[in-house]
Design a protein around this motif. Structure first.
Motif, PDB file in Angstrom:
ATOM      1  N   ARG A 123       8.238  14.544  -5.145  1.00  0.00           N
ATOM      2  CA  ARG A 123       7.156  14.644  -6.124  1.00  0.00           C
ATOM      3  C   ARG A 123       6.172  13.501  -5.902  1.00  0.00           C
ATOM      4  O   ARG A 123       6.568  12.335  -5.870  1.00  0.00           O
ATOM      5  CB  ARG A 123       7.737  14.607  -7.537  1.00  0.00           C
ATOM      6  CG  ARG A 123       8.552  15.857  -7.876  1.00  0.00           C
ATOM      7  CD  ARG A 123       9.072  15.794  -9.314  1.00  0.00           C
ATOM      8  NE  ARG A 123       9.657  17.060  -9.703  1.00  0.00           N
ATOM      9  CZ  ARG A 123      10.940  17.371  -9.554  1.00  0.00           C
ATOM     10  NH1 ARG A 123      11.766  16.484  -9.015  1.00  0.00           N
ATOM     11  NH2 ARG A 123      11.399  18.542  -9.950  1.00  0.00           N
ATOM     12  N   TRP A 124       4.912  13.848  -5.778  1.00  0.00           N
ATOM     13  CA  TRP A 124       3.909  12.875  -5.357  1.00  0.00           C
ATOM     14  C   TRP A 124       3.813  11.674  -6.289  1.00  0.00           C
ATOM     15  O   TRP A 124       3.586  10.545  -5.848  1.00  0.00           O
ATOM     16  CB  TRP A 124       2.536  13.548  -5.233  1.00  0.00           C
ATOM     17  CG  TRP A 124       1.972  14.080  -6.517  1.00  0.00           C
ATOM     18  CD1 TRP A 124       2.164  15.333  -7.039  1.00  0.00           C
ATOM     19  CD2 TRP A 124       1.137  13.384  -7.450  1.00  0.00           C
ATOM     20  NE1 TRP A 124       1.502  15.454  -8.237  1.00  0.00           N
ATOM     21  CE2 TRP A 124       0.854  14.278  -8.514  1.00  0.00           C
ATOM     22  CE3 TRP A 124       0.593  12.101  -7.488  1.00  0.00           C
ATOM     23  CZ2 TRP A 124       0.065  13.933  -9.602  1.00  0.00           C
ATOM     24  CZ3 TRP A 124      -0.201  11.734  -8.575  1.00  0.00           C
ATOM     25  CH2 TRP A 124      -0.454  12.654  -9.612  1.00  0.00           C
ATOM     26  N   TYR A 125       4.025  11.894  -7.593  1.00  0.00           N
ATOM     27  CA  TYR A 125       3.832  10.787  -8.529  1.00  0.00           C
ATOM     28  C   TYR A 125       4.965   9.772  -8.469  1.00  0.00           C
ATOM     29  O   TYR A 125       4.853   8.686  -9.055  1.00  0.00           O
ATOM     30  CB  TYR A 125       3.654  11.315  -9.956  1.00  0.00           C
ATOM     31  CG  TYR A 125       4.717  12.292 -10.412  1.00  0.00           C
ATOM     32  CD1 TYR A 125       5.936  11.858 -10.903  1.00  0.00           C
ATOM     33  CD2 TYR A 125       4.487  13.660 -10.338  1.00  0.00           C
ATOM     34  CE1 TYR A 125       6.908  12.749 -11.309  1.00  0.00           C
ATOM     35  CE2 TYR A 125       5.447  14.567 -10.745  1.00  0.00           C
ATOM     36  CZ  TYR A 125       6.658  14.106 -11.238  1.00  0.00           C
ATOM     37  OH  TYR A 125       7.621  15.013 -11.640  1.00  0.00           O
TER      38      TYR A 125
ATOM     39  N   GLY B  16      -2.405  16.446   3.018  1.00  0.00           N
ATOM     40  CA  GLY B  16      -1.466  16.734   4.093  1.00  0.00           C
ATOM     41  C   GLY B  16      -0.080  17.032   3.567  1.00  0.00           C
ATOM     42  O   GLY B  16       0.109  17.326   2.384  1.00  0.00           O
ATOM     43  N   SER B  17       0.899  16.937   4.441  1.00  0.00           N
ATOM     44  CA  SER B  17       2.286  17.248   4.108  1.00  0.00           C
ATOM     45  C   SER B  17       3.167  16.021   4.326  1.00  0.00           C
ATOM     46  O   SER B  17       2.796  15.088   5.036  1.00  0.00           O
ATOM     47  CB  SER B  17       2.789  18.389   4.996  1.00  0.00           C
ATOM     48  OG  SER B  17       2.875  17.958   6.349  1.00  0.00           O
ATOM     49  N   HIS B  18       4.348  16.050   3.721  1.00  0.00           N
ATOM     50  CA  HIS B  18       5.297  14.949   3.873  1.00  0.00           C
ATOM     51  C   HIS B  18       5.673  14.741   5.339  1.00  0.00           C
ATOM     52  O   HIS B  18       5.644  13.625   5.847  1.00  0.00           O
ATOM     53  CB  HIS B  18       6.559  15.261   3.053  1.00  0.00           C
ATOM     54  CG  HIS B  18       7.555  14.157   3.015  1.00  0.00           C
ATOM     55  ND1 HIS B  18       7.536  13.170   2.049  1.00  0.00           N
ATOM     56  CD2 HIS B  18       8.608  13.870   3.825  1.00  0.00           C
ATOM     57  CE1 HIS B  18       8.528  12.327   2.267  1.00  0.00           C
ATOM     58  NE2 HIS B  18       9.203  12.722   3.336  1.00  0.00           N
TER      59      HIS B  18
ATOM     60  N   THR C 172       0.854  -1.188   0.000  1.00  0.00           N
ATOM     61  CA  THR C 172       0.000   0.000   0.000  1.00  0.00           C
ATOM     62  C   THR C 172       0.888   1.235   0.000  1.00  0.00           C
ATOM     63  O   THR C 172       1.759   1.372   0.855  1.00  0.00           O
ATOM     64  CB  THR C 172      -0.915   0.037   1.237  1.00  0.00           C
ATOM     65  OG1 THR C 172      -1.692  -1.158   1.281  1.00  0.00           O
ATOM     66  CG2 THR C 172      -1.842   1.239   1.186  1.00  0.00           C
ATOM     67  N   ALA C 173       0.679   2.120  -0.962  1.00  0.00           N
ATOM     68  CA  ALA C 173       1.462   3.351  -1.063  1.00  0.00           C
ATOM     69  C   ALA C 173       0.558   4.542  -0.726  1.00  0.00           C
ATOM     70  O   ALA C 173      -0.373   4.858  -1.467  1.00  0.00           O
ATOM     71  CB  ALA C 173       2.033   3.506  -2.468  1.00  0.00           C
ATOM     72  N   ILE C 174       0.833   5.188   0.399  1.00  0.00           N
ATOM     73  CA  ILE C 174       0.067   6.360   0.823  1.00  0.00           C
ATOM     74  C   ILE C 174       0.854   7.610   0.441  1.00  0.00           C
ATOM     75  O   ILE C 174       2.057   7.703   0.727  1.00  0.00           O
ATOM     76  CB  ILE C 174      -0.201   6.317   2.342  1.00  0.00           C
ATOM     77  CG1 ILE C 174      -0.972   5.038   2.701  1.00  0.00           C
ATOM     78  CG2 ILE C 174      -0.963   7.553   2.799  1.00  0.00           C
ATOM     79  CD1 ILE C 174      -1.197   4.841   4.190  1.00  0.00           C
ATOM     80  N   TYR C 175       0.198   8.560  -0.200  1.00  0.00           N
ATOM     81  CA  TYR C 175       0.888   9.747  -0.700  1.00  0.00           C
ATOM     82  C   TYR C 175      -0.029  10.965  -0.603  1.00  0.00           C
ATOM     83  O   TYR C 175      -1.244  10.842  -0.384  1.00  0.00           O
ATOM     84  CB  TYR C 175       1.322   9.545  -2.153  1.00  0.00           C
ATOM     85  CG  TYR C 175       0.154   9.578  -3.126  1.00  0.00           C
ATOM     86  CD1 TYR C 175      -0.179  10.749  -3.801  1.00  0.00           C
ATOM     87  CD2 TYR C 175      -0.638   8.456  -3.345  1.00  0.00           C
ATOM     88  CE1 TYR C 175      -1.270  10.788  -4.673  1.00  0.00           C
ATOM     89  CE2 TYR C 175      -1.719   8.479  -4.202  1.00  0.00           C
ATOM     90  CZ  TYR C 175      -2.032   9.655  -4.869  1.00  0.00           C
ATOM     91  OH  TYR C 175      -3.115   9.702  -5.706  1.00  0.00           O
ATOM     92  N   THR C 176       0.562  12.150  -0.785  1.00  0.00           N
ATOM     93  CA  THR C 176      -0.206  13.387  -0.825  1.00  0.00           C
ATOM     94  C   THR C 176       0.335  14.276  -1.934  1.00  0.00           C
ATOM     95  O   THR C 176       1.555  14.364  -2.134  1.00  0.00           O
ATOM     96  CB  THR C 176      -0.149  14.138   0.517  1.00  0.00           C
ATOM     97  OG1 THR C 176      -0.717  15.442   0.359  1.00  0.00           O
ATOM     98  CG2 THR C 176       1.283  14.279   1.026  1.00  0.00           C
ATOM     99  N   ARG C 177      -0.554  14.921  -2.665  1.00  0.00           N
ATOM    100  CA  ARG C 177      -0.125  15.797  -3.760  1.00  0.00           C
ATOM    101  C   ARG C 177       0.513  17.082  -3.249  1.00  0.00           C
ATOM    102  O   ARG C 177       1.168  17.785  -4.004  1.00  0.00           O
ATOM    103  CB  ARG C 177      -1.318  16.120  -4.664  1.00  0.00           C
ATOM    104  CG  ARG C 177      -1.809  14.920  -5.458  1.00  0.00           C
ATOM    105  CD  ARG C 177      -3.002  15.269  -6.329  1.00  0.00           C
ATOM    106  NE  ARG C 177      -3.589  14.073  -6.913  1.00  0.00           N
ATOM    107  CZ  ARG C 177      -3.556  13.773  -8.219  1.00  0.00           C
ATOM    108  NH1 ARG C 177      -2.963  14.590  -9.073  1.00  0.00           N
ATOM    109  NH2 ARG C 177      -4.104  12.667  -8.664  1.00  0.00           N
TER     110      ARG C 177
END
Length: 241
Positions: free
Chosen positions: A172-174, A191-193, A161-166
């Motif tokens: 870079r989110w992608y 949210g933020s990193h 599972t890869a959780i990310y935020t733009r």
């Protein structure tokens, strides 16, 4: 700070999510961070009913020989201590380590969850931490595996599972997206990193993933009342271009 405030406010509700099956969870910190940075996340996971462990390797200053050897030894130790496969939650660079461990020791890994981990970065890609990474690179260990593009590596054989935020702000989110396919999923949050480890939406998603029975998998579906916290996620698809 906003995410930390939301974490404190949401903690009483998050603790009602249910009890885990007490399987072991190893939490790996991000670049330049230590186990201190994952204290809130590990506290939350313990409250959910999991044996949660830090990596105990000090500050994460990149893939040095000590770190590469120490992480694998830590995984083996926890697997032998609990007699069960270990779920690995990796934040940022810690998630890249987690995926590497899952490829080397698949029988010992129950699943991998990454938080803002740019495992799709390639040689010429840059992030907000690239200058510091470059300055420390002389002390790194074997980097051949990390230099191979993700789409050229063998697929993980454990759930991922890869959780990310733009609005990450560091990577870079992608570059944090998982492939589309069985046992794999990307989850987008707001949210933020630096706040991913205390973001209530992230914690909700992690709790849902860890609660899956061993040997089974189904995609994450946020509860109706929380769907606004999870934008429709993107999926990585490699093209020759």
């Amino acid at each position: 700070m906003f995410e930390m405030g939301a974490f404190v406010a949401a903690s009483p509700v998050l603790r009602l999510l249910g009890r885990g099956d007490r399987h072991p969870v190893l939490v790996l910190p991000g670049f330049t961070a230590s186990d201190q940075s994952t204290v809130p996340l590990r506290w939350f996971l313990r409250s959910q009913g999991y044996w949660t462990h830090g990596w105990q390797l000090g500050r994460n200053l990149g893939p040095t020989h000590r770190v590469l050897l120490g992480m694998e030894q830590r995984l083996v130790e926890l697997h032998e201590r609990h007699g069960r496969p270990v779920s690995i939650v990796g934040w940022s660079l810690g998630g890249i380590y987690a995926r590497s461990l899952a490829r080397r020791r698949p029988a010992m890994v129950r699943q991998v969850i990454t938080l803002g981990s740019p495992f799709r970065m390639e040689v010429d890609d840059r992030s907000a931490a690239s200058n510091l990474w470059d300055s420390l690179q002389g002390g790194f260990g074997e980097l051949d595996e990390m230099l191979i593009p993700e789409h050229h590596k063998p697929k993980l054989t454990v759930p991922s599972t890869a959780i990310y935020t733009r609005t990450d702000g560091v990577v870079r989110w992608y570059t944090c997206l998982e492939d589309d396919g069985p046992l794999r999923q990307s989850i987008e949050v707001r949210g933020s990193h630096s706040g991913l480890g205390v973001n209530p939406a992230v914690l909700l998603a992690i709790a849902d993933r860890l609660a899956l029975p061993e040997g089974s998998w189904k995609p994450f579906r946020p509860p109706f009342a929380t769907r606004h916290l999870f934008p429709r996620p993107a999926t990585y698809r490699h093209t020759a271009a």
